[in-house]
Design a protein around this motif. Structure first.
Motif: not given
Length: 116
Positions: A53-71
């Protein structure tokens, strides 16, 4: 600025899980700019594959879904990698290894670039 979220590995016959994964990622992150299936071996119909899944307007710094992806990775027993196209850093979570996100400098990843 751009990221690719890579869920792997799916096997033939897991189309329901593939659909669930797509609905999950679109539900938390939004509709990707591009979604791609990448087969491990095009000549083997039984080989595994990844969903990108490619998102052209996101970076690691502004990605905030780590807990959801982990679960989600734990629940579905899928590996998940998030690759930043600008910094060439990826964060990965392997559900059957350490229970943490691993950050790695991996350089330019042609496999992601060729699929966006």
């Amino acid at each position: 600025m751009a990221i690719t979220i890579d869920f792997n590995i799916f096997w033939p016959g897991q189309e329901d899980l593939e659909t669930q994964c797509t609905e999950f990622i679109e539900g938390i992150v939004g509709t990707p700019d591009k979604a791609t299936i990448v087969n491990e071996d095009e000549s083997d119909s039984e080989a595994g594959y990844s969903l990108l899944f490619y998102y052209k307007d996101l970076s690691l710094n502004d990605f905030s879904f780590w807990d959801e992806l982990y679960d989600y990775a734990n629940e579905t027993e899928l590996y998940v990698l998030v690759y930043d196209h600008e910094t060439h850093i990826r964060k990965g979570y392997w559900y059957d290894e350490d229970a943490e996100w691993i950050e790695q400098e991996v350089g330019e990843q042609d496999s992601y670039l060729s699929n966006i």
